[in-house]
Design an enzyme around this catalytic site. Structure first.
Site, PDB file in Angstrom:
ATOM      1  N   LYS A  26     -11.855   1.165  -2.222  1.00 52.91           N
ATOM      2  CA  LYS A  26     -10.775   1.749  -3.026  1.00 52.91           C
ATOM      3  C   LYS A  26     -11.215   1.787  -4.484  1.00 52.91           C
ATOM      4  O   LYS A  26     -12.084   2.580  -4.806  1.00 52.91           O
ATOM      5  CB  LYS A  26      -9.480   0.992  -2.728  1.00 52.91           C
ATOM      6  CG  LYS A  26      -9.028   1.346  -1.303  1.00 52.91           C
ATOM      7  CD  LYS A  26      -7.906   0.539  -0.732  1.00 52.91           C
ATOM      8  CE  LYS A  26      -7.615   1.059   0.691  1.00 52.91           C
ATOM      9  NZ  LYS A  26      -6.847   0.156   1.507  1.00 52.91           N
TER      10      LYS A  26
ATOM     11  N   HIS B  12      -5.435  -3.020  -3.004  1.00 53.94           N
ATOM     12  CA  HIS B  12      -5.065  -2.061  -4.052  1.00 53.94           C
ATOM     13  C   HIS B  12      -5.006  -2.668  -5.448  1.00 53.94           C
ATOM     14  O   HIS B  12      -4.678  -1.971  -6.405  1.00 53.94           O
ATOM     15  CB  HIS B  12      -3.719  -1.409  -3.711  1.00 53.94           C
ATOM     16  CG  HIS B  12      -3.755  -0.669  -2.414  1.00 53.94           C
ATOM     17  ND1 HIS B  12      -4.196   0.636  -2.309  1.00 53.94           N
ATOM     18  CD2 HIS B  12      -3.455  -1.071  -1.154  1.00 53.94           C
ATOM     19  CE1 HIS B  12      -4.138   1.005  -1.044  1.00 53.94           C
ATOM     20  NE2 HIS B  12      -3.694  -0.014  -0.325  1.00 53.94           N
TER      21      HIS B  12
ATOM     22  N   SER C 271       0.800  -1.224   0.000  1.00 53.28           N
ATOM     23  CA  SER C 271       0.000   0.000   0.000  1.00 53.28           C
ATOM     24  C   SER C 271       0.834   1.277   0.000  1.00 53.28           C
ATOM     25  O   SER C 271       0.376   2.305  -0.476  1.00 53.28           O
ATOM     26  CB  SER C 271      -0.970   0.001   1.175  1.00 53.28           C
ATOM     27  OG  SER C 271      -0.288  -0.167   2.390  1.00 53.28           O
TER      28      SER C 271
END
Ligand SMILES: *Cc1c(COP(=O)(O)O)cnc(C)c1O
Length: 383
Positions: free
Chosen positions: A237, A206, A178
């Site tokens: 996200k 991610h 991250s």
């Protein structure tokens, strides 16, 4: 004041340039945002596909609220598991071509729930040193032996696996790191897991929606599938909304429903968000141009940033950190950019190792090439 030494602790943080503070966001998330009354070009969010304020998703939110109201009102096991949650679990499983999925309210809770439901005192967690805090906390509350290996160091992991004694062994790793943007070498990790009879928890917070032609994340990127993999990803996200899920076989999901405390003892996230996430999955398919745009912007940034001045870390993902080193210098550059109307967060310890403070540039499909050029020009003009 609850403890009289609190001010001393806070002053010590401030002296090290480590005091964190919050800004007030007054607009929707996006490439251009309003913060504390000023407009900025922003490279701060994890909204990689630019979906967080997509009109189709806003419309889905209204539809979901009309059908379900705003609160789930109960945990999943009581009466909070709505038809929308259920459909979302099925859609996520179909999208990933995995047997089953289970929704959690956040990625943090998913990690805590999975590791502590599967492991206990007689087991072993093997973790990359740069893993997300939630994976470390998960290992600690599981009470398993917690062994950490040097970032991406397969030889160190193998040595640790060879010496690890336990009933169950679980290797846990960020799929996309991250704060660095680099990838876990999943095929090699899987081979080690097979050799040492361990299992592999992949945290694809991610990668989901971003990696792979269809956005199926790290599994599509490496074209891997294995019954040894426990897949976890977040929905706040690239998916642009909120929540998280775990994917795998029926026995895994059954076990989590029976034993994951962060699943059982908490309110289900609002059903309207599940309605929105179904629409979001639809956009992964319908608006594949967003992933293409992101790839173009990543290449554009690397091409236009002056390499004599700036050291980008080795990353091909939308997370493009500029290594600075000192906390104060990272904060100084972030502030200089801010005064020019550009927001890039300075990331300091303990989020990253000491001496590795950085600017974490995150790109989004909502950015244009002009936006990225403006950032490069501003950085290149920095002394
Ligand atoms: C953001 C993040 C999480 C936590 O997910 P939330 O849904 O925000 O709680 C977990 N793991 C990684 C690697 C993350 O980046």
């Amino acid at each position: 004041m609850p403890f009289p030494d609190l001010p001393d602790d806070l002053n010590a943080l401030a002296a090290q340039g480590l005091l964190r503070s919050r800004r007030i966001l007054e607009s929707a998330q996006g490439a251009h945002i309003t913060v504390d009354g000023c407009d900025y070009l922003a490279f701060c969010s994890n909204d990689y596909l630019g979906l967080a304020a997509h009109p189709v998703l806003i419309e889905a939110a209204c539809r979901g609220a009309g059908q379900y109201g705003v609160g789930a009102g109960a945990s999943h096991l009581i009466v909070g598991h709505s038809e929308a949650h259920h459909q979302l679990e099925l859609a996520l499983a179909a999208f990933l071509e995995l047997p089953r999925t289970l929704l959690f309210s956040t990625g943090y809770m998913a990690n805590l729930g999975v590791v502590s439901a599967l492991l206990g005192r007689n087991d072993v967690v093997l973790a990359d040193k740069l893993n997300h805090a939630s994976l470390n906390d998960a290992a600690l509350i599981s009470r398993a032996r917690f062994l950490r290996y040097t970032h991406l160091d397969l030889a160190h992991l193998e040595q640790t696996l060879a010496g690890a004694k336990g009933r169950r062994k679980l290797v846990v790793t960020d799929a996309v790191f991250s704060m660095d943007g680099d990838l876990a070498p999943v095929p090699e990790l899987l081979a080690l897991c097979e050799r040492y009879d361990a299992y592999l928890l992949l945290d694809d917070a991610h990668g989901f929606g971003v990696l792979g032609t269809h956005g199926r994340g790290i599994l599509e990127h490496f074209n891997v599938q294995s019954p040894r993999i426990i897949y976890m990803a977040t929905l706040g996200k690239a998916a642009g909304v909120f929540g998280a899920f775990v994917a795998g076989g029926d026995e895994l999901i059954q076990t989590l429903i029976q034993g994951a405390r962060t699943y059982i003892y908490t309110t289900a996230f609002p059903p309207l968000l599940a309605t929105v996430l179904l629409a979001s999955l639809h956009l992964f398919r319908e608006e594949g141009w967003r992933r293409a745009q992101l790839r173009e912007l990543i290449a554009y940034l690397k091409e236009h940033l002056k390499t004599e001045r700036w050291q980008l870390m080795p990353s091909d993902t939308p997370i493009q950190p500029l290594l600075i080193g000192s906390n104060q210098e990272a904060v100084r550059i972030a502030e200089a950019l801010r005064l020019q109307g550009i927001l890039v967060p300075a990331i300091r310890p303990p989020t990253v190792p000491k001496g590795q403070a950085r600017l974490r540039i995150s790109l989004s499909a909502a950015h244009s090439k002009d936006d990225v050029r403006r950032l490069c020009d501003a950085l290149n003009a920095q002394a």
